[in-house]
Design a protein around this motif. Sequence first.
Motif, mmCIF file in Angstrom:
data_model
loop_
_atom_site.group_PDB
_atom_site.id
_atom_site.type_symbol
_atom_site.label_atom_id
_atom_site.label_comp_id
_atom_site.label_asym_id
_atom_site.label_seq_id
_atom_site.Cartn_x
_atom_site.Cartn_y
_atom_site.Cartn_z
ATOM 1 N N SER A 241 0.844 -1.177 0.165
ATOM 2 C CA SER A 241 -0.013 -0.041 -0.271
ATOM 3 C C SER A 241 0.781 1.352 0.168
ATOM 4 N N LEU A 244 2.248 1.716 -3.506
ATOM 5 C CA LEU A 244 1.302 2.481 -4.427
ATOM 6 C C LEU A 244 1.199 3.639 -4.193
ATOM 7 N N ASN A 251 -7.077 4.581 -7.180
ATOM 8 C CA ASN A 251 -8.027 3.611 -6.590
ATOM 9 C C ASN A 251 -8.401 2.753 -7.761
ATOM 10 N N GLU A 253 -7.364 2.031 -10.476
ATOM 11 C CA GLU A 253 -6.510 1.125 -10.985
ATOM 12 C C GLU A 253 -6.327 -0.054 -10.070
ATOM 13 N N LYS A 254 -6.440 0.268 -8.650
ATOM 14 C CA LYS A 254 -6.342 -0.927 -7.733
ATOM 15 C C LYS A 254 -7.504 -1.823 -7.886
ATOM 16 N N THR A 255 -8.374 -1.122 -8.328
ATOM 17 C CA THR A 255 -9.768 -1.962 -8.421
ATOM 18 C C THR A 255 -9.734 -2.768 -9.607
ATOM 19 N N CYS A 270 -7.599 -8.484 -2.345
ATOM 20 C CA CYS A 270 -8.581 -8.161 -3.421
ATOM 21 C C CYS A 270 -9.772 -7.396 -2.850
ATOM 22 N N TRP A 273 -9.513 -3.851 -1.794
ATOM 23 C CA TRP A 273 -9.513 -3.017 -2.957
ATOM 24 C C TRP A 273 -11.025 -2.815 -3.759
#
Length: 283
Positions: A241, A244, A251, A253-255, A270, A273
């Motif tokens: 984290s 990132l 966020n 892109e994390k999703t 997962c 996120w």
Amino acid sequence: MKHSLEVISKEIRSRVKAKFPVLLTNLAEELAYDFMFTPKYKITHEYDSPWDCSGMLIQENDLISVDDYYSVEDFFDEYTGQSTASYTSGIGFLHNSFGEKYEDVVRKFVFGCYIEVLSETDNNRLIQQLLAHGYDISGTENEDIIQAVTDYELFEEPFWYHLEIIERVKSLSLKMMVSRGKNGAIKKHHHQLARRREEDKKISFEQNEAYKIWNKLQKLFRLQKGYSLQKIEIKDYIMFSEFLEYNRIPNDEKTILAKYMGSKFSNKVCMCWKDGQGINYSD
């Protein structure tokens, strides 16, 4: 009081009768769609285990014709292709029929008419009926009166009148109903195909983006940490984290990573996120 109850009941029946043509139009389109675009299924018991005799739905290869069915009721005996858990010993699944599907549609239609009439009825009138029949509504808010009427089943229409309507529908000619709803069913089918193509296009785009993001992170990680990026477990969450955040990864892109690169992350990472939430490190 009895007279008032009968008046409201008649109003519910009249509303159902007035809106029946709308229901019939919608049913014709839905029936045409199901007949034209849903495969025909049959049950096979070939794969049953000794402790489960529910069978399995398989598609039939035979071509079907609307002339194979005299009435809507005949078509109602066919299977939708969906199954539900029975919670009964020896029968794991119950296979849903179109009769069950359309009975539910008609039930919701009648209940909708019932709610419409009650919504247009003065609350004081409904309160008087509830009190006259001995129901305790003390503490019931004014906006909850209709729910109280429903809970106490003050009017019977929604709980049995749909059976009368479904019997009327069953006796209709399937050929007539399919012909009536055919154009609407074709439009619905084309719309669903177009929507599916858009969804597939979106998924393909997001998958490509996920690979690009992961490759970018791998390069950044090797440059900044001096070793390769491995699968991220929950114990690595804080470190990753911070990585990132340092590289200002948004966020969204994390999703996308969590959605399409699940093999690179533990399930808990997962979920954090996807939900857009932090993590409870005390877990």
